[in-house]
Design a protein around this motif. Structure first.
Motif, short mmCIF file in Angstrom:
data_model
loop_
_atom_site.label_atom_id
_atom_site.label_comp_id
_atom_site.label_asym_id
_atom_site.label_seq_id
_atom_site.Cartn_x
_atom_site.Cartn_y
_atom_site.Cartn_z
N VAL A 68 -4.83 -1.77 0.28
CA VAL A 68 -5.61 -1.93 2.04
C VAL A 68 -6.60 -3.13 2.01
N ASP A 119 8.55 1.61 -8.66
CA ASP A 119 7.63 0.53 -7.20
C ASP A 119 7.71 -0.59 -7.12
N SER A 174 -0.09 -2.42 -10.47
CA SER A 174 0.60 -2.18 -10.09
C SER A 174 1.85 -2.17 -11.74
N ARG A 199 -4.97 1.95 -7.37
CA ARG A 199 -6.10 2.49 -6.61
C ARG A 199 -5.47 2.10 -4.93
N ARG A 200 -5.44 2.64 -4.33
CA ARG A 200 -5.49 2.36 -3.07
C ARG A 200 -6.00 1.26 -2.17
N VAL A 228 0.69 -1.12 0.17
CA VAL A 228 0.29 -0.36 -0.01
C VAL A 228 0.82 0.66 -0.13
N GLN A 229 2.21 1.33 0.88
CA GLN A 229 3.03 2.29 1.20
C GLN A 229 3.34 2.50 -0.32
N ARG A 281 2.92 2.19 -3.39
CA ARG A 281 2.67 1.46 -4.50
C ARG A 281 3.38 3.08 -5.77
N SER A 341 3.79 6.04 -8.22
CA SER A 341 2.89 7.09 -8.62
C SER A 341 3.58 7.48 -9.76
#
Length: 182
Positions: free
Chosen positions: A143, A50, A117, A138-139, A26-27, A29, A31
């Motif tokens: 999660v 990533d 990802s 997506r976050r 999650v942290q 991922r 961008s």
């Protein structure tokens, strides 16, 4: 019961490690940001490197190992010696089914997050057209996988504990006809 404690500890350790790696995914991922080339003719998406794909893959494998350890140690609940009738056996059955459902959901979320990802889109467009859509994962995908990995950890550990309680000191008695003097 020493073997049961070691198996329970192994399940907890592996599943909690999978949960931690899913949180790490999650942290980390990816961008993206829009950049323009030197001649200012094209815009493209520049993706930050990533580790989410690798972390998700390791979490997926560890979750699979934890479920396999529980299934192997309990002989997949249906094979092996009979269990003592009662609440522990019924609880083990419900937890067994619930842990597999949450396991499948967690694995699906991890796999979807890994695919999203690793996928980079919208590399180039002409400057006068709409800018490219820099798709990222997506976050909520990772999660959800972390949450279901934690649910799987709790349910699988509780399942193995109830299974061990139902297995202890139960010997099936054979039906015999006894001839005792009156």
């Amino acid at each position: 019961m020493a073997g049961s404690t070691a198996v329970l500890a192994a399940i907890l350790l592996v599943d909690l490690a999978a949960f931690g790696l899913a949180i790490g995914a999650v942290q980390s991922r990816p961008s993206a940001r829009l950049e323009t080339d030197e001649r200012k003719e094209f815009t493209y998406c520049a993706y930050r490197p990533d580790a989410a794909t690798a972390l998700g893959g390791v979490a997926l494998a560890l979750l699979l190992v934890g479920q396999a350890v529980a299934a192997f140690a309990s002989r997949c609940f249906c094979c092996g010696a009979a269990l003592r009738p009662g609440g522990a056996r019924a609880c083990a059955l419900v937890l067994f089914l619930s842990s597999w459902v949450t396991f499948i959901i967690a694995e699906a979320c991890l796999l979807a997050g890994m695919v999203q990802s690793a996928y980079h889109t919208g590399y180039r467009t002409v400057i006068f057209e709409n800018p490219p859509d820099c798709a990222t994962v997506r976050r909520g995908t990772f999660v959800a996988s972390a949450a279901f990995a934690l649910f799987t950890c709790v349910l699988t550990s509780a399942y193995y504990y109830c299974f061990s309680k139902a297995r202890v000191n139960f010997h099936r008695r054979e039906a015999t006809i006894g001839m005792t003097p009156l």
